[in-house]
Design a protein around this motif. Sequence first.
Motif, PDB file in Angstrom:
ATOM      1  N   LEU A 211       0.843  -1.288  -0.022  1.00 35.18           N
ATOM      2  CA  LEU A 211      -0.155  -0.032  -0.150  1.00 35.18           C
ATOM      3  C   LEU A 211       1.002   1.361   0.084  1.00 35.18           C
ATOM      4  O   LEU A 211       1.454   1.369   1.040  1.00 35.18           O
ATOM      5  CB  LEU A 211      -0.851  -0.108   1.254  1.00 35.18           C
ATOM      6  N   SER A 212       0.853   2.048  -1.106  1.00 31.40           N
ATOM      7  CA  SER A 212       1.647   2.978  -1.259  1.00 31.40           C
ATOM      8  C   SER A 212       1.124   4.157  -0.091  1.00 31.40           C
ATOM      9  O   SER A 212      -0.004   4.631   0.340  1.00 31.40           O
ATOM     10  CB  SER A 212       1.763   3.877  -2.584  1.00 31.40           C
ATOM     11  N   GLY A 213       2.329   4.897   0.436  1.00 29.94           N
ATOM     12  CA  GLY A 213       1.666   5.942   1.514  1.00 29.94           C
ATOM     13  C   GLY A 213       1.492   5.395   2.802  1.00 29.94           C
ATOM     14  O   GLY A 213       1.206   6.391   3.729  1.00 29.94           O
ATOM     15  N   GLY A 214       1.490   4.304   2.932  1.00 29.73           N
ATOM     16  CA  GLY A 214       1.289   3.718   4.214  1.00 29.73           C
ATOM     17  C   GLY A 214       2.379   3.380   5.004  1.00 29.73           C
ATOM     18  O   GLY A 214       3.554   3.481   4.747  1.00 29.73           O
ATOM     19  N   GLN A 215       1.984   2.983   6.457  1.00 27.25           N
ATOM     20  CA  GLN A 215       3.026   2.789   7.443  1.00 27.25           C
ATOM     21  C   GLN A 215       3.525   1.168   7.084  1.00 27.25           C
ATOM     22  O   GLN A 215       2.695   0.602   6.609  1.00 27.25           O
ATOM     23  CB  GLN A 215       2.561   2.840   8.887  1.00 27.25           C
ATOM     24  N   ARG A 216       4.789   1.053   7.371  1.00 23.10           N
ATOM     25  CA  ARG A 216       5.379  -0.437   6.722  1.00 23.10           C
ATOM     26  C   ARG A 216       6.338  -0.883   7.747  1.00 23.10           C
ATOM     27  O   ARG A 216       7.003  -0.411   8.432  1.00 23.10           O
ATOM     28  CB  ARG A 216       5.893  -0.359   5.503  1.00 23.10           C
ATOM     29  N   TRP A 217       6.017  -2.420   7.930  1.00 17.43           N
ATOM     30  CA  TRP A 217       6.958  -3.046   8.700  1.00 17.43           C
ATOM     31  C   TRP A 217       7.390  -4.316   7.972  1.00 17.43           C
ATOM     32  O   TRP A 217       6.929  -5.025   7.521  1.00 17.43           O
ATOM     33  CB  TRP A 217       6.274  -3.610  10.092  1.00 17.43           C
ATOM     34  N   THR A 218       8.860  -4.176   7.548  1.00 20.68           N
ATOM     35  CA  THR A 218       9.519  -5.116   6.728  1.00 20.68           C
ATOM     36  C   THR A 218      10.076  -6.357   7.475  1.00 20.68           C
ATOM     37  O   THR A 218      10.898  -6.031   8.480  1.00 20.68           O
ATOM     38  CB  THR A 218      10.463  -4.478   5.909  1.00 20.68           C
ATOM     39  N   VAL A 219       9.764  -7.402   6.917  1.00 22.78           N
ATOM     40  CA  VAL A 219      10.450  -8.906   7.775  1.00 22.78           C
ATOM     41  C   VAL A 219      11.005  -9.755   6.751  1.00 22.78           C
ATOM     42  O   VAL A 219      10.712  -9.459   5.611  1.00 22.78           O
ATOM     43  CB  VAL A 219       9.400  -9.539   8.706  1.00 22.78           C
ATOM     44  N   SER A 220      11.396 -10.695   7.182  1.00 25.59           N
ATOM     45  CA  SER A 220      12.328 -11.395   6.273  1.00 25.59           C
ATOM     46  C   SER A 220      11.642 -12.744   5.606  1.00 25.59           C
ATOM     47  O   SER A 220      12.077 -13.333   4.867  1.00 25.59           O
ATOM     48  CB  SER A 220      13.879 -11.804   6.884  1.00 25.59           C
ATOM     49  N   ASP A 221      10.658 -13.050   6.475  1.00 23.43           N
ATOM     50  CA  ASP A 221      10.005 -14.457   5.954  1.00 23.43           C
ATOM     51  C   ASP A 221       8.529 -14.349   6.712  1.00 23.43           C
ATOM     52  O   ASP A 221       8.107 -13.458   7.378  1.00 23.43           O
ATOM     53  CB  ASP A 221      10.704 -15.635   6.707  1.00 23.43           C
ATOM     54  N   PHE A 222       7.578 -15.339   6.035  1.00 28.09           N
ATOM     55  CA  PHE A 222       6.061 -14.996   6.234  1.00 28.09           C
ATOM     56  C   PHE A 222       5.902 -15.910   7.787  1.00 28.09           C
ATOM     57  O   PHE A 222       4.950 -15.249   8.375  1.00 28.09           O
ATOM     58  CB  PHE A 222       5.434 -16.140   5.330  1.00 28.09           C
ATOM     59  N   GLU A 223       6.776 -16.318   8.425  1.00 31.18           N
ATOM     60  CA  GLU A 223       6.342 -16.786   9.638  1.00 31.18           C
ATOM     61  C   GLU A 223       6.479 -15.585  10.869  1.00 31.18           C
ATOM     62  O   GLU A 223       5.686 -15.575  11.473  1.00 31.18           O
ATOM     63  CB  GLU A 223       7.483 -17.957  10.210  1.00 31.18           C
ATOM     64  N   ALA A 224       7.577 -14.736  10.583  1.00 34.91           N
ATOM     65  CA  ALA A 224       7.706 -13.633  11.301  1.00 34.91           C
ATOM     66  C   ALA A 224       6.559 -12.599  11.001  1.00 34.91           C
ATOM     67  O   ALA A 224       5.933 -11.959  11.882  1.00 34.91           O
ATOM     68  CB  ALA A 224       9.035 -12.835  10.991  1.00 34.91           C
ATOM     69  N   LYS A 225       6.170 -12.720   9.714  1.00 29.80           N
ATOM     70  CA  LYS A 225       4.912 -11.699   9.193  1.00 29.80           C
ATOM     71  C   LYS A 225       3.592 -12.181  10.032  1.00 29.80           C
ATOM     72  O   LYS A 225       2.968 -11.364  10.793  1.00 29.80           O
ATOM     73  CB  LYS A 225       4.754 -12.090   7.932  1.00 29.80           C
ATOM     74  N   LYS A 226       3.244 -13.455  10.027  1.00 26.57           N
ATOM     75  CA  LYS A 226       2.409 -14.265  10.794  1.00 26.57           C
ATOM     76  C   LYS A 226       2.340 -13.677  12.054  1.00 26.57           C
ATOM     77  O   LYS A 226       1.156 -13.237  12.714  1.00 26.57           O
ATOM     78  CB  LYS A 226       2.069 -15.727  10.464  1.00 26.57           C
ATOM     79  N   SER A 227       3.466 -13.751  12.997  1.00 21.74           N
ATOM     80  CA  SER A 227       3.480 -13.494  14.157  1.00 21.74           C
ATOM     81  C   SER A 227       3.057 -12.314  14.559  1.00 21.74           C
ATOM     82  O   SER A 227       2.515 -11.837  15.498  1.00 21.74           O
ATOM     83  CB  SER A 227       4.811 -13.919  14.725  1.00 21.74           C
ATOM     84  N   ILE A 228       3.641 -11.091  13.793  1.00 22.75           N
ATOM     85  CA  ILE A 228       3.504  -9.799  13.984  1.00 22.75           C
ATOM     86  C   ILE A 228       1.743  -9.601  13.746  1.00 22.75           C
ATOM     87  O   ILE A 228       1.400  -8.817  14.539  1.00 22.75           O
ATOM     88  CB  ILE A 228       4.256  -8.924  12.902  1.00 22.75           C
ATOM     89  N   ILE A 229       1.469 -10.312  12.837  1.00 22.74           N
ATOM     90  CA  ILE A 229      -0.117  -9.734  12.475  1.00 22.74           C
ATOM     91  C   ILE A 229      -0.974 -10.394  13.397  1.00 22.74           C
ATOM     92  O   ILE A 229      -1.879  -9.579  13.912  1.00 22.74           O
ATOM     93  CB  ILE A 229      -0.471 -10.300  11.129  1.00 22.74           C
TER      94      ILE A 229
END
Length: 301
Positions: A211-229
């Motif tokens: 999403l352009s213009g939005g806040q962003r949190w970048t991670v290295s893999d989907f497991e980390a992404k799922k944990s954050i979500i």
Amino acid sequence: MTLDQLIALDAIVATGTFRAAADRLNKAQSAVSHQIRKLEDELGFTLLSRDAYRPSLTSEGEVFYRETARVLEQVRSLKSVAAGLRSEQEAMISIAITSTMALEPVLDLLGTIKQIYPATNIHVASEMMGGPLARLMAGDADMIFAGLQDVPIDEVETLPFGAITIRPVASAGFEAAQKPGVLSRLEMQRYTQVVVSGTGGKDFDQSRDVLSGGQRWTVSDFEAKKSIIKAGLGWGGMPEHLIQDDLASGALVPLRVDGFPPRHTEIFAIRRRDKHMGKVMTAIWTSIETGEMPMDAPQST
């Protein structure tokens, strides 16, 4: 008529100029021009119009080139077959898999292959975004399993292998998940989107559905992404096979975001046309092509 002449014609059509074709073939431009003129003299008609800066196929040339492309494809296939026949079992094969797909179908196949060819070491890498394609084009992977985005189709062979769905989700307690209806892009800019970085280097490091213009949190893999979500710290797209249990339990819920519908992607087995396959890679490719698991190693003759 020679094979080199047909290869020269194919290079000119593919690259757009005599100079670029010469560079591709590692030949002098004059040598490429001579090959084409000699071919045209033998055929008795003009293949390429030289009226403009870039040569273009004449009407006769278009018909002839269609057959040329077919012949060259057959030649490449013959070379691959010959290379496979003279090769021994590979010492190692390398497979790169997009991290968005489930590993089980690939591992089932490779497990069978390992039983038939126990002397071959198998290296499997799960890569993000353009990582599998980067490995393939750099020669670091013999085959990849990925979507076709940015894949140079004229340089590879592909076989369908399945499909995946990426679905926008958030935790059940996430503020955006409490709102009914379709959420606007402007509204979603208030919330942190969790994205996964690519592993293919700067030329392949694209992150999709951002999403352009939005806040962003970048991670290295989907497991980390799922944990954050799941922790309620952001939202983002997740492969369905990784979140089935979370969706069923209600720990994660689908989001309806304008411009971010569930994304369906076809997955293909992909290999380079210019790289021959040995016995093990041939067995893997044939299994995918026929849909049948190999039963035994081919007998040597």
